[in-house]
Scaffold this active site. Sequence first.
Site, PDB file in Angstrom:
ATOM      1  N   SER A 103      38.205  37.634  54.400  1.00  0.00           N
ATOM      2  CA  SER A 103      37.988  38.952  54.450  1.00  0.00           C
ATOM      3  C   SER A 103      38.778  39.706  55.458  1.00  0.00           C
ATOM      4  O   SER A 103      40.082  39.792  55.487  1.00  0.00           O
ATOM      5  CB  SER A 103      36.505  39.350  54.448  1.00  0.00           C
ATOM      6  OG  SER A 103      36.181  40.742  54.393  1.00  0.00           O
ATOM      7  N   ASP A 244      40.767  40.907  51.482  1.00  0.00           N
ATOM      8  CA  ASP A 244      40.702  40.222  50.387  1.00  0.00           C
ATOM      9  C   ASP A 244      40.290  41.276  49.037  1.00  0.00           C
ATOM     10  O   ASP A 244      40.031  40.819  47.972  1.00  0.00           O
ATOM     11  CB  ASP A 244      39.385  39.236  50.085  1.00  0.00           C
ATOM     12  CG  ASP A 244      38.104  39.740  50.740  1.00  0.00           C
ATOM     13  OD1 ASP A 244      38.120  40.904  51.407  1.00  0.00           O
ATOM     14  OD2 ASP A 244      37.259  39.167  50.287  1.00  0.00           O
TER      15      ASP A 244
END
Length: 450
Positions: A103, A244
């Site tokens: 992430s 992401d």
Amino acid sequence: MITQEIFKANDIRGITEGPDPQWDEAGAFAIGVALVDVLGLPPGAQLVLGRDMRVSGERMSAAFTDGVLSRGVDVLDIGLASTDELWFASGRLDRPGAMFTASHNPAAYNGIKFCLPGARPIDPAQLVEIAERAQGTPPGPAAARGTRTEQDLLPAYAEHLLSLVDLSGIRRLTVVADAGNGMAGHTLPAVLGTLDLELIGLYTDPDGTFPNHQPNPLEPENLVDAQNAVREHGADLALVFDGDADRCFVIDERGEVVTPSTVTAMIARAELQREPGSTVVCNKITSWSVPEIVQELGGEIVITRVGHTFVKAAMAEHDAIFGGEHSAHYYFRDFWGADTGMLAALHVLALLGHGDEPLSSLSAAYTRYVPSGELNSTVTDAPAAIARVEEAFTGRGQADHVDGLTVAGDDWWVNVRPSNTEPLLRLNVEARTGAMMESLRDEVLGLIRR
């Protein structure tokens, strides 16, 4: 190699690069084996796999794939993908999924997010069992090895998102899109590239070294380039995605951040107009504006702990039409209850494009309180720090421990909670006025960092 530190409350995340990695290819292989056994996947079942642009992504996901295949389970590899593209694949194909991503974490990290068929979240207890099995003695290989196939689902993902929002007849908008060298650079052309927009892209080449800024829009310094670009180009708004691309931050035409809580309230209103009386989910530290507005519009509100696992579970349990978090995760029933920053962006474009007022005016009606934003502190003893705050606020408001410590007065609230993914203590404060918020913020920070 694999260490316990990489197993977080909602996913896996840890260092893979440098002199002191927390997990490597052998660890990824072991996690692949463990996942198959914990989910009870029989030989011949299929798992969907995606990965982001991180430097270690290809080698780590390949090792994980070998682990899955060794247990007789097939892998459908969709290749480079945003996390919400993996959720789409799981939902569309009704398969369990694994997404290799860390992430918003720095370049040295990688991780895995998991889901059950239909993009449903795995149970936190299952993640605990995966950790135990991956660090234990591995079982032997299955009688027959699974097979790996590849499929490009990006066009289908884009088509599905565009089918969920009415963008017909919107005025031509100038949009800055900052991909942060993350996976939005992969998905933006397929989705926004089909619309009649003037699109100004920033850092749209996926690059896991993040040469321009870190892929974390929660940190104000990572929004500066998009804010400057909005002002320079006279744009209507900017969209800033995390690494992401499952989160999207929104910046108005003045270069000011539209808080995720405000975006949540805006989209909730649109969804409730489409389906009156529906349920909306938000987390514990989303602005009070959201439940107030949802209830005024006749909707039902459900409040959960912070984290995609908890919000997704609540979305499913209550058949909620929409959900939002303070961190810019937005969840949609029409997207299998999963989070997608790109779909949220499309909703904002529709709301703005179907009217003639600027985003700053449009969003002002949904902003009733002044937030501190999330403030992080590194502390040696998080429970002791939380206890100091609780003691100082005894008798000043109503306290609960649904997610960390929350103390609420008549027109303010304070929340202190440990991070699910990092060794930090997070503070959020909201109040009716800026002066009240700043006073509470400074008091609590002093207690935490003492």
